[in-house]
Motif scaffolding. Sequence first.
Motif, PDB file in Angstrom:
ATOM      1  N   PHE A   4     -27.620-103.741  92.833  1.00  0.00           N
ATOM      2  CA  PHE A   4     -26.406-103.065  93.273  1.00  0.00           C
ATOM      3  C   PHE A   4     -25.332-103.157  92.186  1.00  0.00           C
ATOM      4  N   GLU A   5     -24.728-102.030  91.856  1.00  0.00           N
ATOM      5  CA  GLU A   5     -23.683-101.994  90.827  1.00  0.00           C
ATOM      6  C   GLU A   5     -22.321-101.862  91.505  1.00  0.00           C
ATOM      7  N   VAL A   6     -21.414-102.775  91.197  1.00  0.00           N
ATOM      8  CA  VAL A   6     -20.087-102.751  91.812  1.00  0.00           C
ATOM      9  C   VAL A   6     -19.328-101.526  91.301  1.00  0.00           C
ATOM     10  N   PRO A   7     -18.759-100.725  92.179  1.00  0.00           N
ATOM     11  CA  PRO A   7     -18.036 -99.518  91.756  1.00  0.00           C
ATOM     12  C   PRO A   7     -16.845 -99.861  90.854  1.00  0.00           C
ATOM     13  N   ASP A   8     -16.460 -98.903  90.013  1.00  0.00           N
ATOM     14  CA  ASP A   8     -15.342 -99.123  89.089  1.00  0.00           C
ATOM     15  C   ASP A   8     -14.059 -99.454  89.832  1.00  0.00           C
ATOM     16  N   TRP A   9     -13.811 -98.763  90.961  1.00  0.00           N
ATOM     17  CA  TRP A   9     -12.561 -99.006  91.682  1.00  0.00           C
ATOM     18  C   TRP A   9     -12.510-100.442  92.217  1.00  0.00           C
ATOM     19  N   ALA A  10     -13.668-100.985  92.621  1.00  0.00           N
ATOM     20  CA  ALA A  10     -13.692-102.360  93.120  1.00  0.00           C
ATOM     21  C   ALA A  10     -13.384-103.354  91.998  1.00  0.00           C
ATOM     22  N   VAL A  11     -13.916-103.078  90.819  1.00  0.00           N
ATOM     23  CA  VAL A  11     -13.630-103.934  89.662  1.00  0.00           C
ATOM     24  C   VAL A  11     -12.150-103.889  89.317  1.00  0.00           C
ATOM     25  N   ARG A  12     -11.550-102.691  89.403  1.00  0.00           N
ATOM     26  CA  ARG A  12     -10.118-102.569  89.087  1.00  0.00           C
ATOM     27  C   ARG A  12      -9.270-103.348  90.084  1.00  0.00           C
ATOM     28  N   LEU A  13      -9.631-103.270  91.367  1.00  0.00           N
ATOM     29  CA  LEU A  13      -8.882-104.028  92.375  1.00  0.00           C
ATOM     30  C   LEU A  13      -8.935-105.516  92.079  1.00  0.00           C
ATOM     31  N   ARG A  14     -10.105-105.992  91.735  1.00  0.00           N
ATOM     32  CA  ARG A  14     -10.255-107.422  91.430  1.00  0.00           C
ATOM     33  C   ARG A  14      -9.495-107.803  90.165  1.00  0.00           C
ATOM     34  N   VAL A  46      -3.710-112.067 108.552  1.00  0.00           N
ATOM     35  CA  VAL A  46      -3.903-112.293 107.116  1.00  0.00           C
ATOM     36  C   VAL A  46      -5.361-112.632 106.832  1.00  0.00           C
ATOM     37  N   GLU A  47      -5.964-113.448 107.692  1.00  0.00           N
ATOM     38  CA  GLU A  47      -7.352-113.855 107.470  1.00  0.00           C
ATOM     39  C   GLU A  47      -8.293-112.655 107.509  1.00  0.00           C
ATOM     40  N   SER A  48      -8.025-111.726 108.438  1.00  0.00           N
ATOM     41  CA  SER A  48      -8.867-110.535 108.528  1.00  0.00           C
ATOM     42  C   SER A  48      -8.710-109.651 107.292  1.00  0.00           C
ATOM     43  N   VAL A  49      -7.464-109.456 106.856  1.00  0.00           N
ATOM     44  CA  VAL A  49      -7.230-108.625 105.669  1.00  0.00           C
ATOM     45  C   VAL A  49      -7.816-109.304 104.436  1.00  0.00           C
ATOM     46  N   GLN A  50      -7.775-110.628 104.405  1.00  0.00           N
ATOM     47  CA  GLN A  50      -8.394-111.353 103.293  1.00  0.00           C
ATOM     48  C   GLN A  50      -9.893-111.053 103.221  1.00  0.00           C
ATOM     49  N   ARG A  51     -10.549-110.965 104.388  1.00  0.00           N
ATOM     50  CA  ARG A  51     -11.969-110.608 104.407  1.00  0.00           C
ATOM     51  C   ARG A  51     -12.175-109.180 103.911  1.00  0.00           C
ATOM     52  N   TYR A  52     -11.236-108.280 104.282  1.00  0.00           N
ATOM     53  CA  TYR A  52     -11.312-106.911 103.781  1.00  0.00           C
ATOM     54  C   TYR A  52     -11.228-106.905 102.259  1.00  0.00           C
ATOM     55  N   VAL A  53     -10.274-107.691 101.721  1.00  0.00           N
ATOM     56  CA  VAL A  53     -10.070-107.752 100.265  1.00  0.00           C
ATOM     57  C   VAL A  53     -11.361-108.200  99.589  1.00  0.00           C
ATOM     58  N   ARG A  54     -11.995-109.208 100.147  1.00  0.00           N
ATOM     59  CA  ARG A  54     -13.241-109.710  99.572  1.00  0.00           C
ATOM     60  C   ARG A  54     -14.308-108.611  99.583  1.00  0.00           C
ATOM     61  N   ASN A  58     -15.965-106.602  96.336  1.00  0.00           N
ATOM     62  CA  ASN A  58     -17.424-106.640  96.157  1.00  0.00           C
ATOM     63  C   ASN A  58     -18.034-105.242  96.146  1.00  0.00           C
ATOM     64  N   GLY A  59     -17.209-104.251  96.515  1.00  0.00           N
ATOM     65  CA  GLY A  59     -17.704-102.883  96.569  1.00  0.00           C
ATOM     66  C   GLY A  59     -18.485-102.585  97.825  1.00  0.00           C
ATOM     67  N   ASP A  60     -18.351-103.446  98.868  1.00  0.00           N
ATOM     68  CA  ASP A  60     -19.102-103.235 100.105  1.00  0.00           C
ATOM     69  C   ASP A  60     -18.690-101.939 100.787  1.00  0.00           C
ATOM     70  N   HIS A  61     -17.395-101.645 100.747  1.00  0.00           N
ATOM     71  CA  HIS A  61     -16.878-100.412 101.338  1.00  0.00           C
ATOM     72  C   HIS A  61     -15.530-100.106 100.693  1.00  0.00           C
ATOM     73  N   ARG A  62     -15.118 -98.863 100.768  1.00  0.00           N
ATOM     74  CA  ARG A  62     -13.894 -98.401 100.114  1.00  0.00           C
ATOM     75  C   ARG A  62     -12.704 -98.561 101.067  1.00  0.00           C
ATOM     76  N   PRO A  63     -11.522 -98.949 100.556  1.00  0.00           N
ATOM     77  CA  PRO A  63     -10.353 -99.070 101.433  1.00  0.00           C
ATOM     78  C   PRO A  63     -10.013 -97.734 102.092  1.00  0.00           C
ATOM     79  N   SER A  64      -9.522 -97.787 103.316  1.00  0.00           N
ATOM     80  CA  SER A  64      -9.046 -96.582 103.991  1.00  0.00           C
ATOM     81  C   SER A  64      -7.802 -96.063 103.279  1.00  0.00           C
ATOM     82  N   ASP A  65      -7.358 -94.857 103.674  1.00  0.00           N
ATOM     83  CA  ASP A  65      -6.151 -94.291 103.059  1.00  0.00           C
ATOM     84  C   ASP A  65      -4.962 -95.228 103.211  1.00  0.00           C
TER      85      ASP A  65
END
Length: 425
Positions: A4-14, A46-54, A58-65
């Motif tokens: 699995f290759e991490v998407p470019d946008w996920a790398v930029r967020l990190r 905060v804990e839930s959003v922290q899981r979203y950030v992770r 990782n490129g698991d899914h793209r952030p919503s609008d």
Amino acid sequence: MAIFEVPDWAVRLRDERKARLWSQKNMAVRLISAADNRTRNGLPSVESVQRYVRGWENGDHRPSDLYASLYCRVFGLTYKALFGEPPKAGELVQARSSAPTLSDAASLMSWLTSTNTSREALDHITETSLRLAENHTQMPASEALHEVTRLHDQAQGLLRSGRQKLRQTRELYKLDADLLAHASVLLGDLNQDRTAMALGKAALMCAQEAATSEAAAWAAMSKTARWQGMYQESAEFARRGFKSSAPSPLRAMLASYEARAAGLLGDVHHAREALARAEAAAEALDEPDTGVSVWSFPRPRQALLTISVTTRIGEPEASLRAVAAADAAWQAGLARSPGTWAQIRVGAGIAYLMRGELDGTMNEVTAMLDLAPEFRMATVTRYLDDLAVRLRQRKFRNSRDATELLAGIEEFNASALLANSQEEA
């Protein structure tokens, strides 16, 4: 097995998060804080959003609008810079054969409340911009420039995201016009005139786009043009700013800038006429000037511009009266700007030298040669350069005091240049 290759946008967020030394939990807190009050109340913990950030990193899914918009606000970057090209309109909207539904209305309302620039974000930029402007004379130019540039980047990130309402776009243009004009003044203080002029012109364009006052932009360009030796342009810029401004300290300042440029051109009549307009504009103000803002024009700054004109047109007595007025204002409790105080001491030194009183020059100028390096801005060093030229006149060639003072000026200016070069490195 495929890797699995991490998407470019996920790398930029990190990478953007790590570049700011933020933890994933801190990132979650900042995303929640960037939302407006209504939206924030509907966000998870905060804990839930922290899981979203992770998961996003990782490129698991793209952030919503919604979360993509919050990321743009927090980082001060555009959607394109973080996530690449947004989906095309045709990919989002399918052809319909029936009328819009309640679901469509709810979706539109959600977009309007979640993707437009929040009131809190605008208020933060506005309040911080005003604070920096008000503290202008009390902060080293390099420190103030860093903060002003940071706010400009935030405003630009919001503007370029294109996710705000029309009135918010105009407000952002107005905010950025003020920030760019302030940055232009600061760059001039740091002897970076070319960039200062470019930012002054950009400030003017932003003010015109926002249909707001252009006075600050014209003032920044007038000051920069004067330092560049473009005296005719400086006078014209100041005159245009004066005509376009409402009664304010800045209006009086613009008239003084015009007088200063006219004096440097040798147009004594024009200089005196503009100086009279500056004095009338200052006297017409109903409220007292704070004296410390970048756009303030308190008695000491009025005196400084008067000194710069009267020493140029050969009226040292008028210069010394202005020096006395400035000193009286400070003694009465007005906040003292280190830069203005230093320039007035030099102006007083020039006036005494014009009267042939080298002792008076020594007393005035020696008092400011210990000014802290961070306040040795170009507006001070250039004024000292003018004094140095006068001290090198034939009649002072054999004076030990003149020689010592010249050495002190050289050391002062060299220290200022060293400090500025270290700040830029």
